[in-house]
Design a protein around this motif. Structure first.
Motif, PDB file in Angstrom:
ATOM      1  N   PHE A  12      13.528  26.835  -2.397  1.00 15.81           N
ATOM      2  CA  PHE A  12      12.505  26.079  -2.356  1.00 15.81           C
ATOM      3  C   PHE A  12      12.469  24.965  -1.439  1.00 15.81           C
ATOM      4  O   PHE A  12      11.585  24.695  -0.824  1.00 15.81           O
ATOM      5  CB  PHE A  12      12.716  25.256  -4.033  1.00 15.81           C
ATOM      6  CG  PHE A  12      11.681  24.635  -4.244  1.00 15.81           C
ATOM      7  CD1 PHE A  12      10.513  25.003  -5.115  1.00 15.81           C
ATOM      8  CD2 PHE A  12      11.451  23.383  -3.796  1.00 15.81           C
ATOM      9  CE1 PHE A  12       9.385  24.366  -5.653  1.00 15.81           C
ATOM     10  CE2 PHE A  12      10.409  22.700  -4.239  1.00 15.81           C
ATOM     11  CZ  PHE A  12       9.354  23.126  -5.101  1.00 15.81           C
ATOM     12  N   LEU A  13      13.869  24.259  -1.354  1.00 16.54           N
ATOM     13  CA  LEU A  13      13.963  23.365  -0.208  1.00 16.54           C
ATOM     14  C   LEU A  13      13.615  23.865   1.237  1.00 16.54           C
ATOM     15  O   LEU A  13      12.925  23.225   1.967  1.00 16.54           O
ATOM     16  CB  LEU A  13      15.349  22.758  -0.305  1.00 16.54           C
ATOM     17  CG  LEU A  13      15.729  21.998  -1.342  1.00 16.54           C
ATOM     18  CD1 LEU A  13      17.284  21.816  -1.021  1.00 16.54           C
ATOM     19  CD2 LEU A  13      14.797  20.821  -1.386  1.00 16.54           C
ATOM     20  N   SER A  14      14.062  25.244   1.534  1.00 17.57           N
ATOM     21  CA  SER A  14      13.558  25.752   2.721  1.00 17.57           C
ATOM     22  C   SER A  14      12.342  26.174   3.027  1.00 17.57           C
ATOM     23  O   SER A  14      12.067  25.793   4.121  1.00 17.57           O
ATOM     24  CB  SER A  14      14.312  27.293   2.766  1.00 17.57           C
ATOM     25  OG  SER A  14      14.288  28.051   4.003  1.00 17.57           O
ATOM     26  N   GLY A  15      11.594  26.349   2.088  1.00 17.61           N
ATOM     27  CA  GLY A  15      10.236  26.302   1.973  1.00 17.61           C
ATOM     28  C   GLY A  15       9.411  25.206   2.169  1.00 17.61           C
ATOM     29  O   GLY A  15       8.547  25.341   2.999  1.00 17.61           O
ATOM     30  N   ALA A  16       9.897  24.171   1.716  1.00 12.41           N
ATOM     31  CA  ALA A  16       9.170  22.969   1.594  1.00 12.41           C
ATOM     32  C   ALA A  16       9.532  22.452   3.335  1.00 12.41           C
ATOM     33  O   ALA A  16       8.682  21.925   3.831  1.00 12.41           O
ATOM     34  CB  ALA A  16       9.950  22.013   0.758  1.00 12.41           C
ATOM     35  N   ALA A  17      10.813  22.582   3.705  1.00 10.80           N
ATOM     36  CA  ALA A  17      10.877  22.321   5.079  1.00 10.80           C
ATOM     37  C   ALA A  17      10.139  22.985   6.191  1.00 10.80           C
ATOM     38  O   ALA A  17       9.609  22.487   7.151  1.00 10.80           O
ATOM     39  CB  ALA A  17      12.599  22.279   5.532  1.00 10.80           C
ATOM     40  N   ALA A  18      10.173  24.395   5.853  1.00 11.24           N
ATOM     41  CA  ALA A  18       9.287  25.141   6.793  1.00 11.24           C
ATOM     42  C   ALA A  18       8.090  24.748   6.717  1.00 11.24           C
ATOM     43  O   ALA A  18       7.118  24.867   7.951  1.00 11.24           O
ATOM     44  CB  ALA A  18       9.458  26.591   6.329  1.00 11.24           C
ATOM     45  N   ALA A  19       7.256  24.334   5.533  1.00 14.65           N
ATOM     46  CA  ALA A  19       5.966  23.876   5.603  1.00 14.65           C
ATOM     47  C   ALA A  19       5.579  22.745   6.296  1.00 14.65           C
ATOM     48  O   ALA A  19       4.724  22.429   7.107  1.00 14.65           O
ATOM     49  CB  ALA A  19       5.442  23.974   4.154  1.00 14.65           C
ATOM     50  N   LEU A  20       6.540  21.689   6.200  1.00 14.04           N
ATOM     51  CA  LEU A  20       6.459  20.473   6.583  1.00 14.04           C
ATOM     52  C   LEU A  20       6.631  20.424   8.221  1.00 14.04           C
ATOM     53  O   LEU A  20       6.103  19.684   8.950  1.00 14.04           O
ATOM     54  CB  LEU A  20       7.416  19.657   6.112  1.00 14.04           C
ATOM     55  CG  LEU A  20       7.128  19.128   4.687  1.00 14.04           C
ATOM     56  CD1 LEU A  20       8.383  18.358   4.253  1.00 14.04           C
ATOM     57  CD2 LEU A  20       5.989  18.241   4.374  1.00 14.04           C
ATOM     58  N   LEU A  21       7.481  21.334   8.643  1.00 12.41           N
ATOM     59  CA  LEU A  21       7.610  21.591  10.249  1.00 12.41           C
ATOM     60  C   LEU A  21       6.955  22.452  10.990  1.00 12.41           C
ATOM     61  O   LEU A  21       6.760  22.519  12.071  1.00 12.41           O
ATOM     62  CB  LEU A  21       9.152  21.847  10.337  1.00 12.41           C
ATOM     63  CG  LEU A  21      10.219  20.903   9.850  1.00 12.41           C
ATOM     64  CD1 LEU A  21      11.635  21.500   9.926  1.00 12.41           C
ATOM     65  CD2 LEU A  21      10.028  19.479  10.553  1.00 12.41           C
ATOM     66  N   SER A  22       6.032  23.177  10.239  1.00 12.49           N
ATOM     67  CA  SER A  22       5.078  24.262  10.705  1.00 12.49           C
ATOM     68  C   SER A  22       3.813  23.511  11.595  1.00 12.49           C
ATOM     69  O   SER A  22       3.116  23.048  10.862  1.00 12.49           O
ATOM     70  CB  SER A  22       4.606  25.250   9.788  1.00 12.49           C
ATOM     71  OG  SER A  22       3.696  26.131  10.414  1.00 12.49           O
ATOM     72  N   LYS A  23       3.708  24.028  12.561  1.00  8.82           N
ATOM     73  CA  LYS A  23       2.477  23.431  13.484  1.00  8.82           C
ATOM     74  C   LYS A  23       1.199  24.371  13.230  1.00  8.82           C
ATOM     75  O   LYS A  23       0.145  23.800  13.383  1.00  8.82           O
ATOM     76  CB  LYS A  23       2.759  23.222  14.870  1.00  8.82           C
ATOM     77  CG  LYS A  23       3.779  22.239  15.023  1.00  8.82           C
ATOM     78  CD  LYS A  23       4.220  22.056  16.558  1.00  8.82           C
ATOM     79  CE  LYS A  23       5.376  21.320  16.948  1.00  8.82           C
ATOM     80  NZ  LYS A  23       5.284  19.949  16.341  1.00  8.82           N
ATOM     81  N   LYS A  24       1.674  25.613  13.018  1.00 13.07           N
ATOM     82  CA  LYS A  24       0.215  26.509  12.651  1.00 13.07           C
ATOM     83  C   LYS A  24       0.017  26.589  11.175  1.00 13.07           C
ATOM     84  O   LYS A  24      -0.814  27.250  10.777  1.00 13.07           O
ATOM     85  CB  LYS A  24       0.657  27.950  12.950  1.00 13.07           C
ATOM     86  CG  LYS A  24       1.136  27.865  14.738  1.00 13.07           C
ATOM     87  CD  LYS A  24       1.396  29.202  15.031  1.00 13.07           C
ATOM     88  CE  LYS A  24       1.582  29.364  16.628  1.00 13.07           C
ATOM     89  NZ  LYS A  24       1.786  30.775  17.088  1.00 13.07           N
ATOM     90  N   HIS A  25       0.751  25.800  10.062  1.00 14.54           N
ATOM     91  CA  HIS A  25       0.498  25.812   8.758  1.00 14.54           C
ATOM     92  C   HIS A  25       0.617  27.333   8.153  1.00 14.54           C
ATOM     93  O   HIS A  25       0.026  27.636   7.411  1.00 14.54           O
ATOM     94  CB  HIS A  25      -0.927  25.174   8.300  1.00 14.54           C
ATOM     95  CG  HIS A  25      -0.755  23.870   8.739  1.00 14.54           C
ATOM     96  ND1 HIS A  25      -0.364  22.637   8.240  1.00 14.54           N
ATOM     97  CD2 HIS A  25      -1.784  23.161   9.945  1.00 14.54           C
ATOM     98  CE1 HIS A  25      -0.448  21.693   8.687  1.00 14.54           C
ATOM     99  NE2 HIS A  25      -1.381  21.782   9.772  1.00 14.54           N
TER     100      HIS A  25
END
Length: 338
Positions: free
Chosen positions: A152-165
């Motif tokens: 869950f934390l990994s997914g949140a971090a990935a989404a927050l750091l994604s520039k392409k959403h």
């Protein structure tokens, strides 16, 4: 790049030789490793994978080493690593005939450990990382490292750091715990960014196959993702290779490394699997061992999940602030994972 560790809010900011007591092949004992030289109590641990996999097994092995050092003279430890699935039962039976406590690592051992535990009712067993919804039996304890919480934390971090959403997830095998981790990765990503696109999860079929992991990652990067989550061991190196070639990134773990070592890593989810071996051994030594279900992670007395973000600057600072808020909700129970 610098580490930006997230602290807990509030009070806390396989065909191996199966001669288990020899040093042959992938099997060895704690005595062989120069750790505990003896003791009235005996603990045997089944590591299906490699002790140097830079993942789940290595994290667990570090706890094995700590427990052996702490209980030198009281507990004799033995272990076997890199065991094929067809040999799980045989390895567990050998441990059960000589041990007071037998510990198995990974949900892939669930069926075998339940079968052997039923055959040896006077021996204590513990399974680490099995199905999250499983129930303990009369002599089998279940320890949940809450990989779902880490995902869950990994997914949140990935989404927050994604520039392409757009983000994706690669798992080592389509086991219940890994499938659930993929679902929680998606939930975490959507909690952080409701507009994020989460690609369908991919399952490599092998936690250590870097080549296949690279192929899966290339497919996701080609489909528009720029940050990937994963539950792999050595296989994560293949994702890093794909990321370097496509300008993407990934969230590593469960062991964190120096961020400067590989710029493909956006951060690391840390999960201390070995703390559960320490817990089981401590309970055995104290005479308080129970066939219980224990959930570790952020909600345990001492948290064994954390998140390290790589880099500095406004983007990372903003992501850290939002992730701290998500962690607080996980601790309070406002957000739950399973």
């Amino acid at each position: 790049m610098a580490h930006t560790p997230l602290r807990r809010p509030g009070a806390l900011a396989a065909g191996a030789c199966l001669a288990l007591l020899t040093g042959c092949g992938g099997a060895s004992s704690a005595q062989d490793a120069g750790q505990s030289s003896g003791g009235d109590l005996k603990v045997g641990v089944l590591f299906p994978g490699s002790l140097s996999d830079d993942g789940f097994m290595e994290s667990a092995y570090r706890g094995y080493q700590r427990a052996a050092k702490q209980h030198t003279g009281k507990v004799a430890f033995s272990k076997v690593e890199q065991v094929q699935a067809a040999d799980y039962e045989q390895a567990l039976v050998r441990f059960a005939t000589t041990s007071d406590l037998v510990i198995s690592l990974g949900g892939q051992t669930d069926a075998a450990v339940r079968k052997v535990a039923a055959r040896f009712p006077k021996v204590k067993f513990a399974e680490i990382g099995g199905p999250a919804d499983a129930r303990p039996t009369a002599n089998l304890a279940l320890y949940d490292p809450q990989q779902a919480q880490a995902a869950f934390l990994s997914g949140a971090a990935a989404a927050l750091l994604s520039k392409k959403h757009t983000v994706g997830f690669v798992g080592g095998a389509e086991l219940p715990a890994i499938v659930n981790a993929a679902k929680e990765f998606e939930r975490g990503a959507e909690a952080a960014d409701p507009e994020v696109k989460v690609l369908a999860p991919q399952y490599v079929g092998d936690f250590n196959d870097a080549a296949k992991s690279k192929q899966s990652a290339l497919a996701d990067y080609g489909a528009g993702a720029d940050v990937l989550g994963q539950v792999l061991n050595l296989g994560h190196k293949g994702i890093a290779q794909a990321a370097a070639g496509r300008g993407g990134r990934l969230v590593g773990g469960p062991l964190a490394h120096d961020c400067a070592a590989d710029t493909a890593y956006a951060g690391y989810v840390e999960t201390d699997i070995g703390a559960e071996i320490e817990y089981a051994t401590d309970q055995l030594v104290k005479g308080g061992w129970k066939a219980e279900s224990v959930h570790f992670g952020l909600t345990f007395d001492t948290p064994h999940n954390d998140l390290v973000l790589c880099g500095t600057g406004d983007e990372v600072a903003a992501a850290k602030k939002k992730l701290d808020a998500i962690k607080a909700k996980l601790v309070s129970g406002e957000i739950t994972t399973r």
